[in-house]
Scaffold this motif. Sequence first.
Motif, PDB file in Angstrom:
ATOM      1  N   ASP A 185       0.842  -1.195   0.000  1.00 54.67           N
ATOM      2  CA  ASP A 185       0.000   0.000   0.000  1.00 54.67           C
ATOM      3  C   ASP A 185       0.880   1.248   0.000  1.00 54.67           C
ATOM      4  OD1 ASP A 185      -2.201  -1.569   0.072  1.00 54.67           O
ATOM      5  OD2 ASP A 185      -2.675  -1.236   2.178  1.00 54.67           O
ATOM      6  N   LYS A 186       0.519   2.221  -0.798  1.00 55.71           N
ATOM      7  CA  LYS A 186       1.362   3.408  -0.934  1.00 55.71           C
ATOM      8  C   LYS A 186       1.288   4.329   0.279  1.00 55.71           C
ATOM      9  CE  LYS A 186       1.060   3.508  -5.987  1.00 55.71           C
ATOM     10  NZ  LYS A 186       0.624   4.268  -7.187  1.00 55.71           N
ATOM     11  N   HIS A 187       0.152   4.329   0.970  1.00 55.54           N
ATOM     12  CA  HIS A 187      -0.040   5.351   1.991  1.00 55.54           C
ATOM     13  C   HIS A 187       0.231   4.863   3.404  1.00 55.54           C
ATOM     14  CE1 HIS A 187      -3.874   3.160   1.944  1.00 55.54           C
ATOM     15  NE2 HIS A 187      -3.985   3.502   3.203  1.00 55.54           N
ATOM     16  N   CYS A 188       0.267   3.561   3.641  1.00 57.85           N
ATOM     17  CA  CYS A 188       0.179   3.098   5.020  1.00 57.85           C
ATOM     18  C   CYS A 188       1.433   2.460   5.602  1.00 57.85           C
ATOM     19  CB  CYS A 188      -1.009   2.135   5.151  1.00 57.85           C
ATOM     20  SG  CYS A 188      -1.507   1.842   6.844  1.00 57.85           S
ATOM     21  N   PRO A 189       2.063   1.484   4.968  1.00 57.95           N
ATOM     22  CA  PRO A 189       3.053   0.691   5.692  1.00 57.95           C
ATOM     23  C   PRO A 189       4.349   1.453   5.979  1.00 57.95           C
ATOM     24  CG  PRO A 189       3.049   0.067   3.399  1.00 57.95           C
ATOM     25  CD  PRO A 189       1.900   1.017   3.591  1.00 57.95           C
ATOM     26  N   TYR A 190       5.062   0.958   6.980  1.00 56.95           N
ATOM     27  CA  TYR A 190       6.404   1.458   7.245  1.00 56.95           C
ATOM     28  C   TYR A 190       7.388   0.819   6.276  1.00 56.95           C
ATOM     29  CZ  TYR A 190       5.104   3.879  11.555  1.00 56.95           C
ATOM     30  OH  TYR A 190       4.569   4.747  12.470  1.00 56.95           O
ATOM     31  N   ALA A 327      14.328  -8.233   1.069  1.00 58.96           N
ATOM     32  CA  ALA A 327      15.142  -8.018  -0.133  1.00 58.96           C
ATOM     33  C   ALA A 327      14.618  -6.798  -0.889  1.00 58.96           C
ATOM     34  CB  ALA A 327      15.104  -9.248  -1.020  1.00 58.96           C
ATOM     35  N   GLY A 328      15.510  -5.877  -1.201  1.00 54.85           N
ATOM     36  CA  GLY A 328      15.101  -4.663  -1.887  1.00 54.85           C
ATOM     37  C   GLY A 328      14.679  -3.549  -0.952  1.00 54.85           C
ATOM     38  N   PHE A 329      14.911  -3.725   0.348  1.00 56.44           N
ATOM     39  CA  PHE A 329      14.535  -2.701   1.327  1.00 56.44           C
ATOM     40  C   PHE A 329      15.132  -1.345   0.968  1.00 56.44           C
ATOM     41  CE2 PHE A 329      16.047  -0.238   4.969  1.00 56.44           C
ATOM     42  CZ  PHE A 329      14.852   0.057   5.614  1.00 56.44           C
ATOM     43  N   ALA A 330      14.323  -0.301   1.123  1.00 53.73           N
ATOM     44  CA  ALA A 330      14.786   1.078   0.947  1.00 53.73           C
ATOM     45  C   ALA A 330      14.214   1.911   2.082  1.00 53.73           C
ATOM     46  CB  ALA A 330      14.323   1.638  -0.398  1.00 53.73           C
ATOM     47  N   PRO A 331      15.054   2.614   2.845  1.00 53.59           N
ATOM     48  CA  PRO A 331      14.545   3.417   3.960  1.00 53.59           C
ATOM     49  C   PRO A 331      13.649   4.546   3.474  1.00 53.59           C
ATOM     50  CG  PRO A 331      16.870   3.880   3.578  1.00 53.59           C
ATOM     51  CD  PRO A 331      16.521   2.715   2.710  1.00 53.59           C
ATOM     52  N   PHE A 332      12.559   4.788   4.222  1.00 51.02           N
ATOM     53  CA  PHE A 332      11.616   5.845   3.850  1.00 51.02           C
ATOM     54  C   PHE A 332      10.719   6.130   5.044  1.00 51.02           C
ATOM     55  CE2 PHE A 332       7.677   7.555   2.107  1.00 51.02           C
ATOM     56  CZ  PHE A 332       8.153   8.490   1.202  1.00 51.02           C
ATOM     57  N   PRO A 333      10.436   7.377   5.359  1.00 47.33           N
ATOM     58  CA  PRO A 333      10.915   8.599   4.703  1.00 47.33           C
ATOM     59  C   PRO A 333      12.246   9.097   5.252  1.00 47.33           C
ATOM     60  CG  PRO A 333       9.312   9.179   6.360  1.00 47.33           C
ATOM     61  CD  PRO A 333       9.405   7.674   6.357  1.00 47.33           C
ATOM     62  N   TYR A 334      12.841   8.355   6.202  1.00 46.98           N
ATOM     63  CA  TYR A 334      14.171   8.716   6.683  1.00 46.98           C
ATOM     64  C   TYR A 334      14.913   7.441   7.042  1.00 46.98           C
ATOM     65  CZ  TYR A 334      12.426   7.985  11.481  1.00 46.98           C
ATOM     66  OH  TYR A 334      11.881   7.445  12.623  1.00 46.98           O
ATOM     67  N   ALA A 335      16.227   7.545   7.185  1.00 50.09           N
ATOM     68  CA  ALA A 335      17.060   6.348   7.324  1.00 50.09           C
ATOM     69  C   ALA A 335      16.955   5.696   8.690  1.00 50.09           C
ATOM     70  CB  ALA A 335      18.520   6.697   7.032  1.00 50.09           C
ATOM     71  N   GLY A 336      16.503   6.437   9.706  1.00 47.94           N
ATOM     72  CA  GLY A 336      16.641   5.966  11.065  1.00 47.94           C
ATOM     73  C   GLY A 336      15.489   5.183  11.642  1.00 47.94           C
ATOM     74  N   TYR A 337      14.383   4.977  10.905  1.00 43.19           N
ATOM     75  CA  TYR A 337      13.257   4.277  11.522  1.00 43.19           C
ATOM     76  C   TYR A 337      13.548   2.793  11.707  1.00 43.19           C
ATOM     77  CZ  TYR A 337       8.752   2.322  12.652  1.00 43.19           C
ATOM     78  OH  TYR A 337       7.759   1.635  13.295  1.00 43.19           O
ATOM     79  N   SER A 338      14.036   2.123  10.683  1.00 39.23           N
ATOM     80  CA  SER A 338      14.236   0.674  10.747  1.00 39.23           C
ATOM     81  C   SER A 338      15.697   0.263  10.706  1.00 39.23           C
ATOM     82  CB  SER A 338      13.499  -0.008   9.580  1.00 39.23           C
ATOM     83  OG  SER A 338      12.126   0.256   9.602  1.00 39.23           O
TER      84      SER A 338
END
Length: 384
Positions: A185-190, A327-338
């Motif tokens: 989902d574009k609006h919801c997940p972390y 696989a393919g993880f990309a941080p969003f909207p900032y690098a420090g959440y996960s």
Amino acid sequence: MSIAAWLAQLENYQRRLLGAVRQFSAADYNRQYHPELSPAGWHLGHCLVTENYWLREVILEREADAPELKGLYVPELSPKPQRAAALPALDELCAWVAAAQAENRRLLAQLQDEPTRHPLLAEAYLHHFLCQHYAQHYETVMYIRAQRQMQAAATFKVVERLEARAVSRAYQTLHAADYAIGNQDKHCPYDNERPAFEAALGACRIARRPVSNAEFLGFIEADGYTTRAYWSERAWRWLQAGGVAAPAHWREDDAGNWFGLDESGAHHLPGTAPVYGISHHEALAFANWAAAGLPHEYEWEAAQQAGLLQASGMVWEWCANAFHPYAGFAPFPYAGYSRPYFDDEHYVLRGGSIHTLDIIRRASFRNYYQADKRHQHAGLRLVF
């Protein structure tokens, strides 16, 4: 959902956190009740400063908050033990937060008319991000309320004695297949829920229900906390250092009967209710004692999507695996959440607790804590 409905939803989550903090008095809203938990008042200020940063500083490119406010409410700039003394008075804090939140809702209403102004406005992403952030901190404040009760002198006479029961072997079979894991989902997940993928899973027998208080008492009475064979080397060192012998909120009355403490005070422990207040170390030790295991988070998510899990969402359920990037993880909207927590020290919990609000009650949501943490509302479900 209309803009008006979005704003009403955000206001609801804002008010939920504000109300939870208002449950504390002027004498204890700024008290740190647990080394892992900031004072309740800090969580309120932190959520507002976070909201101000994304809305006013990132999107509107304005100065959001004074350096001293960031120095207090941005976690990386504010050592946890120093937060209590720096908080303003409770009434001052609540008035500042309520006024700023109202202004932010006004700004969001204007911005939703121009969703192409910034990528974070697309698909109402910022709105959902803020609501989820408030929901997570609301749950943490409920943990703080429980810690407040746990540190008070508790006198309680048990009338309904908790009796140990054998571990239920009732299970549902998750058949071998490819299962969709994650959330696109574009609006919801972390970011850690993305990208969604297909996981090839073998057959799995997963317990219908989480482990209960009565079942966990069986582990205690079978000397589970003193039998070395059930514990890993690391867990045994932790156990010996901390003197743990029961879930974090369990206490004994004068007759040696167990009762519980939660945010409302002392209470009987229902035998069929899911146990909580245990660490990953304890969950694994119980599974070893029960000749069972913990589910991998992919198995848990697939079983939940298939409707196989009863009583999920009452306690967070420890999974077997460490928190890791898909696989393919990309941080969003900032690098420090996960990303900082992909360290093989944090383990995944799934499902939610009685304090988890609706916006993060989804099968793909991934909670994560270090293996020794037990202040959160966490229990376990077995695989056989």
